[in-house]
Design an enzyme around this catalytic site. Structure first.
Site, PDB file in Angstrom:
ATOM      1  CG  HIS A   1      -1.892   1.035   1.333  1.00  0.00           C
ATOM      2  ND1 HIS A   1      -1.825   2.063   2.238  1.00  0.00           N
ATOM      3  CD2 HIS A   1      -3.021   1.241   0.605  1.00  0.00           C
ATOM      4  CE1 HIS A   1      -2.868   2.845   2.080  1.00  0.00           C
ATOM      5  NE2 HIS A   1      -3.610   2.367   1.098  1.00  0.00           N
TER       6      HIS A   1
ATOM      7  CG  HIS B   1      -3.562   9.509  -0.188  1.00  0.00           C
ATOM      8  ND1 HIS B   1      -4.161  10.402   0.688  1.00  0.00           N
ATOM      9  CD2 HIS B   1      -4.386   8.438  -0.219  1.00  0.00           C
ATOM     10  CE1 HIS B   1      -5.275   9.880   1.160  1.00  0.00           C
ATOM     11  NE2 HIS B   1      -5.441   8.692   0.634  1.00  0.00           N
TER      12      HIS B   1
HETATM   13  O1  G3P Z   1      -6.108   0.629  -1.279  1.00  0.00           O
HETATM   14  C1  G3P Z   1      -7.248   1.355  -0.951  1.00  0.00           C
HETATM   15  C2  G3P Z   1      -6.944   2.402   0.047  1.00  0.00           C
HETATM   16  O2  G3P Z   1      -5.724   2.987  -0.274  1.00  0.00           O
HETATM   17  C3  G3P Z   1      -8.014   3.429   0.120  1.00  0.00           C
HETATM   18  O3  G3P Z   1      -7.753   4.446   1.031  1.00  0.00           O
HETATM   19  O4  G3P Z   1      -7.175   6.765   1.577  1.00  0.00           O
HETATM   20  O5  G3P Z   1      -5.425   5.011   1.616  1.00  0.00           O
HETATM   21  O6  G3P Z   1      -6.350   5.795  -0.551  1.00  0.00           O
HETATM   22  P1  G3P Z   1      -6.626   5.550   0.895  1.00  0.00           P
HETATM   23 CA    CA Z   2      -5.112   4.415  -2.017  1.00  0.00          CA
END
Ligand code: G3P
Ligand code: CA
Length: 263
Positions: free
Chosen positions: A18, A60
Site C-alpha cells: 500500500h 494521495h
Molecule cells: O487501497 C485502498 C486504500 O488505499 C483506500 O484508502 O485513503 O489510503 O487511498 P486511501
Molecule cells: Ca489508495
C-alpha cells in the site's frame, strides 16, 4: 501466460504494498516500491492525480503539504514544479526523494523480475474529472496492459471509491479488472458493484471485521475481495480465514512472513 495463480501462495491472500513499503520508506516513492518488490510483494498500490499539465503522478492527498517540502494543490502544479521538490525527507527514514510518475511506476512494475500487479487508485471528486481515467487508460494502452486476455491475467487493476470512475474503466477497457472501494457494507453489499461491472469489492479492514460475510457474498456474485489497510497479524489471519484475495498493507515484507505461518 501470467495469471493470478502465479503470484499467490496456496490460496492465501496475495500481498499488495500500500503506497509501497510505506511504513519503512516515504509513501509513493521509488524507494518504497523497490523495497516492497525486494520484500516479495505480489502487487503494488498507488493513488494517482493529474498535474496542471495533465501528467499522472503518484500522490494521495489533494495537496503536497504532508508529503513534500513544498505547499500547494497537485492539480495546480506542473510536473516540472513537483520535480523540484523533496518527497522523502518528511518521513522518519529521512532520505530525499523525487515525485514519482505513474509512467515510472508502471515501468518498474512491468520490468520487475517476476510478475507483479499494479493497483491504481483514481481519486474523485477532482478538478479534471473523467480526464483522470482517460489519461490512465491511454498510459495502460501505451504499455500494452489495457486489454488483458482476462481479468485474472491482468498486470493492472483499477480501483476507486468512485462508482463513476470504475464504470468509465469498465466501459472502455472491459477486460481490465476493477475494484469498487467502499467504507461501508451498505455500498459494498448492495448492487453498486454489479451496476458498474466491478470485478471485485474493496472494504476497509474495519468494515470487514464488522461484516465478514461481505467476502462470501462477493464470491457468490463472482467477485473477489481486496481489503485495506491490513497491518496487524490478527487482521491478516482474519483475511486468510475469510478468503480475501488481495490484502493491501503498509508492511508487505512483515505480512508476507506472517502469511507463511497462518493456516
Ligand atoms: O487501497 C485502498 C486504500 O488505499 C483506500 O484508502 O485513503 O489510503 O487511498 P486511501
Ligand atoms: Ca489508495
Amino acid at each position: 501466460m501470467t495469471g493470478i495463480e502465479d503470484v499467490s501462495r496456496s490460496g492465501k491472500p496475495a500481498v499488495v504494498a500500500h503506497r509501497g513499503a510505506s511504513e519503512e520508506m516515504p509513501e509513493h516513492t521509488l524507494g518504497a516500491y523497490e523495497l516492497a518488490l525486494a520484500g516479495g510483494a505480489d502487487g503494488l498500490e498507488c493513488d494517482v492525480r493529474l498535474t496542471s499539465d495533465h501528467e499522472l503522478v503518484c500522490i494521495h492527498d489533494r495537496t503536497i503539504d504532508r508529503t513534500s517540502d513544498g505547499t500547494g494543490i497537485v492539480s495546480e502544479m506542473s510536473l516540472a514544479e513537483l520535480r523540484d521538490l523533496d518527497f522523502g525527507s518528511w518521513h522518519p527514514s529521512g532520505k530525499p526523494a523525487s515525485v514519482l510518475t505513474l509512467r515510472e511506476l508502471l515501468t518498474l512494475t512491468l520490468d520487475w523480475r517476476r510478475p507483479v500487479r499494479l493497483f491504481v487508485e483514481t481519486k474523485h471528486p477532482v478538478r479534471y474529472g473523467s480526464l483522470v481515467e482517460q489519461k490512465l487508460l491511454g498510459l495502460l494502452q501505451e504499455f500494452g496492459v489495457a486489454s488483458p486476455p482476462s481479468a485474472d491475467h491482468s498486470r493492472a487493476v483499477v480501483i476507486s471509491f468512485s462508482s463513476a470512475g470504475v464504470w468509465r474503466i469498465r466501459r472502455h477497457a472491459p477486460m481490465l479488472p476493477t475494484i469498487l472501494l467502499g467504507d461501508t457494507a451498505r455500498v459494498l453489499g448492495g448492487s453498486a458493484a454489479t451496476a458498474v461491472g466491478a470485478t471485485g469489492i474493496g472494504p476497509s479492514i474495519d468494515t470487514l471485521r464488522h461484516y465478514p460475510d461481505l467476502v462470501d457474498r462477493a464470491a457468490a456474485a463472482g467477485r473477489v475481495t481486496y481489503c485495506w489497510t491490513v497491518d496487524e497479524l490478527v487482521d491478516v489471519q482474519l483475511c486468510a480465514d475469510l478468503g480475501v484475495r488481495w490484502l493491501a498493507t503498509n508492511r508487505p515484507a512483515k505480512v508476507r512472513d506472517w502469511l507463511v505461518t497462518v493456516d
